[in-house]
Motif scaffolding. Sequence first.
Motif, PDB file in Angstrom:
ATOM      1  N   HIS A  94     -14.466   5.260   4.140  1.00  0.00           N
ATOM      2  CA  HIS A  94     -13.345   4.376   3.841  1.00  0.00           C
ATOM      3  C   HIS A  94     -12.213   5.125   3.140  1.00  0.00           C
ATOM      4  N   ASP A  95     -12.579   6.024   2.206  1.00  0.00           N
ATOM      5  CA  ASP A  95     -11.540   6.638   1.368  1.00  0.00           C
ATOM      6  C   ASP A  95     -11.092   8.015   1.837  1.00  0.00           C
ATOM      7  N   ASP A 114      -8.027  -7.064   4.283  1.00  0.00           N
ATOM      8  CA  ASP A 114      -8.720  -6.053   3.490  1.00  0.00           C
ATOM      9  C   ASP A 114      -8.253  -6.139   2.034  1.00  0.00           C
ATOM     10  N   HIS A 153      -2.639   3.201   8.376  1.00  0.00           N
ATOM     11  CA  HIS A 153      -3.828   2.357   8.218  1.00  0.00           C
ATOM     12  C   HIS A 153      -4.648   2.283   9.503  1.00  0.00           C
ATOM     13  N   CYS A 210      -8.426   3.248   9.007  1.00  0.00           N
ATOM     14  CA  CYS A 210      -9.415   2.167   9.010  1.00  0.00           C
ATOM     15  C   CYS A 210     -10.314   2.226  10.232  1.00  0.00           C
ATOM     16  N   GLU A 223      -3.118   6.934  -2.370  1.00  0.00           N
ATOM     17  CA  GLU A 223      -2.512   6.624  -1.069  1.00  0.00           C
ATOM     18  C   GLU A 223      -2.782   7.761  -0.094  1.00  0.00           C
ATOM     19  N   SER A 283       0.812  -1.221   0.000  1.00  0.00           N
ATOM     20  CA  SER A 283       0.000   0.000   0.000  1.00  0.00           C
ATOM     21  C   SER A 283       0.845   1.271   0.000  1.00  0.00           C
ATOM     22  N   LEU A 301      -6.985  -5.497   9.052  1.00  0.00           N
ATOM     23  CA  LEU A 301      -6.186  -4.875   7.989  1.00  0.00           C
ATOM     24  C   LEU A 301      -5.602  -5.896   7.024  1.00  0.00           C
ATOM     25  N   ARG A 312       1.949   2.612   2.449  1.00  0.00           N
ATOM     26  CA  ARG A 312       1.532   3.371   3.620  1.00  0.00           C
ATOM     27  C   ARG A 312       1.897   2.590   4.862  1.00  0.00           C
ATOM     28  N   GLU A 369      -9.275  -4.562  -0.538  1.00  0.00           N
ATOM     29  CA  GLU A 369      -9.128  -3.289  -1.243  1.00  0.00           C
ATOM     30  C   GLU A 369      -7.734  -2.715  -1.053  1.00  0.00           C
ATOM     31  N   VAL A 370      -7.130  -3.025   0.092  1.00  0.00           N
ATOM     32  CA  VAL A 370      -5.800  -2.486   0.372  1.00  0.00           C
ATOM     33  C   VAL A 370      -4.718  -3.440  -0.144  1.00  0.00           C
TER      34      VAL A 370
END
Lengths: 405, 101, 131
Positions: free
Chosen positions: C8-9, A365, A70, A74, C90, A63, A362, A65, A367-368
């Motif tokens: 979420h974003d 997930d 996160h 999150c 990101e 990610s 996490l 990140r 999506e990540v």
Amino acid sequence: MKKWAELALGIVTSIGGFLEVGSIATSAQAGAEFGYQLLWVLIVGTLSLAFLMEMTGRLAAVSRRTYVDHLRQCFGVRFFMAPLIVVLIVSFLVLASEVGGVSIALQMATGIGFQWWAVPVALAGWLLLWRGTFGVVEQGTAILGLVALVFAVGAVKLHPHWGEVVRAALPSAPAHDRARYWYLAVSILGASVSPYLFLFYSAGAVEDGWTEEHLLVNRVTAGLGNVFGGGLAIAVVVVAALVFSTRGIRVDRYEQISLLLASPLGRAGVALFLATLCITCFGSTLEITLSIAYLLAQGFGWEWSENLKPAKDARFAMVYTVVIVAAALPIAIGVDPLALTNLSMTLTAASLPLTVVPLLVLMNDREVLMKHVNGWMTNGALVLIALLSLVLFVAALPLQKLGGG
Amino acid sequence: MSGREVRLERLVGRRVRDAGGRSIGRIEELICGIELHEHGRDYVVREFRVGTFGRLDALSGSKLVRELLKTLGRVSGYRERRVGWQLMDLGDPVHPRLRGD
Amino acid sequence: MSGVALIHDVLDAQLVDRRQRKIGRADSIALALSDNAPPRVAAILVGGPVRAQRIGRWAVLLSHALRAVGRVRHNGVTRIPFGAVRRIAEAIEVDMDGDGLEVKHVEDWLAEHVICRIPGAGDERDGEERK
């Protein structure tokens, strides 16, 4: 070629970074009081750390990140305050213990009391952070930290009965002092699985610009590095068991721990022990100070990087400056470093659910992490580690009371 | 256009009730899209996601527990309902209701 | 960029300005409600007081106390119109210059009055960014 260099460096980093004040002290105490019997706990701790580092490193590489980033996004700022505050307090205590470790080593080398060393040690650390880059901090301490290999030499020279060592890899209940045994077990886990280690590791992955291409480096670093690092901690237990346990010596002071290597290596052993204690604790001092600054800066979205000039990330630089100086104060007013170390290891163990349990969400997930989400094996390990962390949360403080004396 | 402004956190986690006063879950997510008009573009909320854990719903006060239960998905009985903006009555943002029948 | 999930974003996400400098996190989002029109995403809010309101009463009290001690006069909240959002990846990139935003006051004050007075800090405004 660059890959191999990175791999080698990663392994060296984990070896050099694994041993520090907490694992030296708790391993020495465990070996002195219970022989090899607590080795299995050290193995559990090492494996847990390896899994957690691999996961936080994977998360950061995929990610781009950090774990803290996160954690805030999150779960929201309201939840985030809990790990933030708890990890700040616990890491600060561990940091003070590391400053204590360096100071004690310097006291034994020079005869000047440890209180006098705390502030100079903190200032030296600060100067390195102020002027140095992430690479200097990470690699410098790692390479110097290889001096810790002397424990492996010491263990081999004492000719332990290796069969007994291997047998201690299986859990067994103690025949005496049950409270003390479980208290030391908790301390060992607290010393192996410190939250600052994976905060630092995931921030480092972003500082070094990791991408999916680094997933192999990540896996090898977290795996092999911790196997070697944990191996050194095992060597400390073995030496302590053979040197102290057989003579019925219980370790209450760092001065006693310094005699660990005197029996296999003579006078040079004492000097090498002091060098190891000094260097590894100093390295951890730098890493924990940075971890605290990373935690705050990433949590609140400030500019951060150890590679930027302090003027460009003023709040980040301010945090590490204040933190490292403040951490010298308990030692400077004469708090006993070993007592402080033991207390911080227990509290670290108790704090683990807050940093481990969120990983369950996490690391799954999609999506990540896309296709790099946890598989059944890593999820299984993570569930076990999370359960263990909950047990530690419940048991750590009562055991500190029963077996901490 | 009246100028009522509300912070997102006032809405999130609120129980949504239908016309009969029954809870259909909590507001979990707001999906927005772009709306173009003559002097530029706006982001507007098109859809609300309302999630419920059925009988485990009482446990889901904390964000961590909620996310954990969602990770478990079907095991926890998690269901998500999508509610278009036209159907969501935010007259009282703290007590959102479903419009209509 | 359609179908943005606000929680979420966007909520709690890292914000960067047009020069990719980190300028805080999306501490809250303001929605404009009106009858017979969909709720409009008005702005991203950044700053201690907004954050404190989300955390709870103790944080609000702490934030008030800190601001009283530090004699902070500005309200400490930066309002970033949602129209300034350029990219959500990101981090959320906004088409603004971080310098002079409310949210940068503490950073700028520290840089000017403390950090830059220590030798080796580098130059606050320009000059070499990396060590």
